[in-house]
Design a protein around this motif. Structure first.
Motif, PDB file in Angstrom:
ATOM      1  N   UNK A 135       1.470  43.576  -3.012  1.00 40.11           N
ATOM      2  CA  UNK A 135       2.524  43.745  -2.013  1.00 40.11           C
ATOM      3  C   UNK A 135       3.843  44.123  -2.674  1.00 40.11           C
ATOM      4  N   UNK A 136       4.032  43.685  -3.926  1.00 44.96           N
ATOM      5  CA  UNK A 136       5.279  43.975  -4.631  1.00 44.96           C
ATOM      6  C   UNK A 136       5.225  45.301  -5.375  1.00 44.96           C
TER       7      UNK A 136
ATOM      8  N   UNK B 154       7.004  50.339   1.438  1.00 45.30           N
ATOM      9  CA  UNK B 154       7.744  49.161   0.986  1.00 45.30           C
ATOM     10  C   UNK B 154       8.112  48.250   2.153  1.00 45.30           C
ATOM     11  N   UNK B 155       8.544  48.848   3.251  1.00 47.59           N
ATOM     12  CA  UNK B 155       8.888  48.065   4.450  1.00 47.59           C
ATOM     13  C   UNK B 155       7.639  47.406   5.035  1.00 47.59           C
ATOM     14  N   UNK B 156       6.539  48.140   5.084  1.00 53.13           N
ATOM     15  CA  UNK B 156       5.283  47.585   5.592  1.00 53.13           C
ATOM     16  C   UNK B 156       4.829  46.407   4.725  1.00 53.13           C
TER      17      UNK B 156
ATOM     18  N   UNK C  55       6.901  43.353   5.477  1.00 55.73           N
ATOM     19  CA  UNK C  55       6.498  42.735   6.743  1.00 55.73           C
ATOM     20  C   UNK C  55       5.184  41.977   6.593  1.00 55.73           C
ATOM     21  N   UNK C  56       4.237  42.565   5.866  1.00 60.87           N
ATOM     22  CA  UNK C  56       2.953  41.893   5.631  1.00 60.87           C
ATOM     23  C   UNK C  56       3.169  40.596   4.863  1.00 60.87           C
TER      24      UNK C  56
ATOM     25  N   UNK D 199       2.759  35.091   4.349  1.00 61.03           N
ATOM     26  CA  UNK D 199       3.229  33.955   3.556  1.00 61.03           C
ATOM     27  C   UNK D 199       4.390  33.196   4.184  1.00 61.03           C
ATOM     28  N   UNK D 200       4.977  33.762   5.247  1.00 59.44           N
ATOM     29  CA  UNK D 200       6.136  33.139   5.897  1.00 59.44           C
ATOM     30  C   UNK D 200       7.299  32.919   4.929  1.00 59.44           C
ATOM     31  N   UNK D 201       7.304  33.677   3.856  1.00 64.94           N
ATOM     32  CA  UNK D 201       8.379  33.536   2.870  1.00 64.94           C
ATOM     33  C   UNK D 201       8.491  34.826   2.073  1.00 64.94           C
TER      34      UNK D 201
END
Length: 201
Positions: A19-20, A54-56, A59-60, A65-67
């Protein structure tokens, strides 16, 4: 709380590596493909895709992870902003300067935190290591100077090297450079600090 439950909780809140770094790899692959069709437009098109992915990913990360780390939010905002401006004005220079802007902001935040008594490095690593405040400040200043060095290096590279070289260095240069710098700080931490006992308290 047991060690296994702590590990489980951490795994739920820590964003996945893809994700990063996934958006950066998408940018690299997209640029390599697009430049074969239209070398002049490849950078801007890849930058636009980079911003979208990057925006997607952000959001994911939030949904899963709620964080989300403040640094990831800041870097994503800058990616979207610089890519948007570059596309709107058809000016690659704006996107070339994105790593410069990010590193200058990180450098200023880290060194500024020392003078504001809000050591960013200590906030990030203080849960794992114990070290005197003045030693944390030294580490923070070193990191701040490293960020400024990366900003200056990016300016030199995009102004003096080819577009292909800059793209390759952006994707495959900064990360190894950061890892090497991190390794050079380990002896200092080992000398002046110690690992916190996670079972204490």
């Amino acid at each position: 709380m047991t060690e296994s439950s702590t590990s489980s909780s951490t795994s739920k809140t820590k964003p996945s590596a893809w994700l990063e770094f996934g958006p950066l790899l998408v940018f690299f692959v997209a640029f390599q493909i697009l430049k074969r069709r239209n070398a002049d437009e490849a950078m801007l098109q890849a930058a636009g895709l980079f911003a979208i992915v990057a925006v997607i990913a952000l959001l994911i990360s939030w949904v899963k992870h709620k964080s989300v780390s403040p640094m990831l939010i800041l870097s994503t905002v800058i990616i979207a902003f610089t890519a948007g401006l570059a596309i709107a004005f058809e000016n690659k220079t704006i996107f070339y300067m994105k790593p410069t802007i990010v590193n200058v902001m990180f450098g200023a935040a880290v060194i500024g935190g020392v003078f504001l008594n809000r050591n960013v490095v200590e906030l990030l690593l203080g849960g794992a290591f114990e070290m005197p405040r003045d030693k944390w400040n030294i580490i923070a200043i070193r990191w701040g100077l490293f960020f400024f060095f990366c900003a200056a290096l990016n300016e030199v590279i995009w102004r003096t090297q080819s577009e292909d070289f800059w793209v390759n260095f952006k994707v495959f240069g900064f990360l190894p450079l950061t890892l090497v710098f991190t390794l050079t700080q380990i002896p200092f931490i080992q000398k002046h600090g110690k690992i916190k006992d996670q079972n204490s308290g």
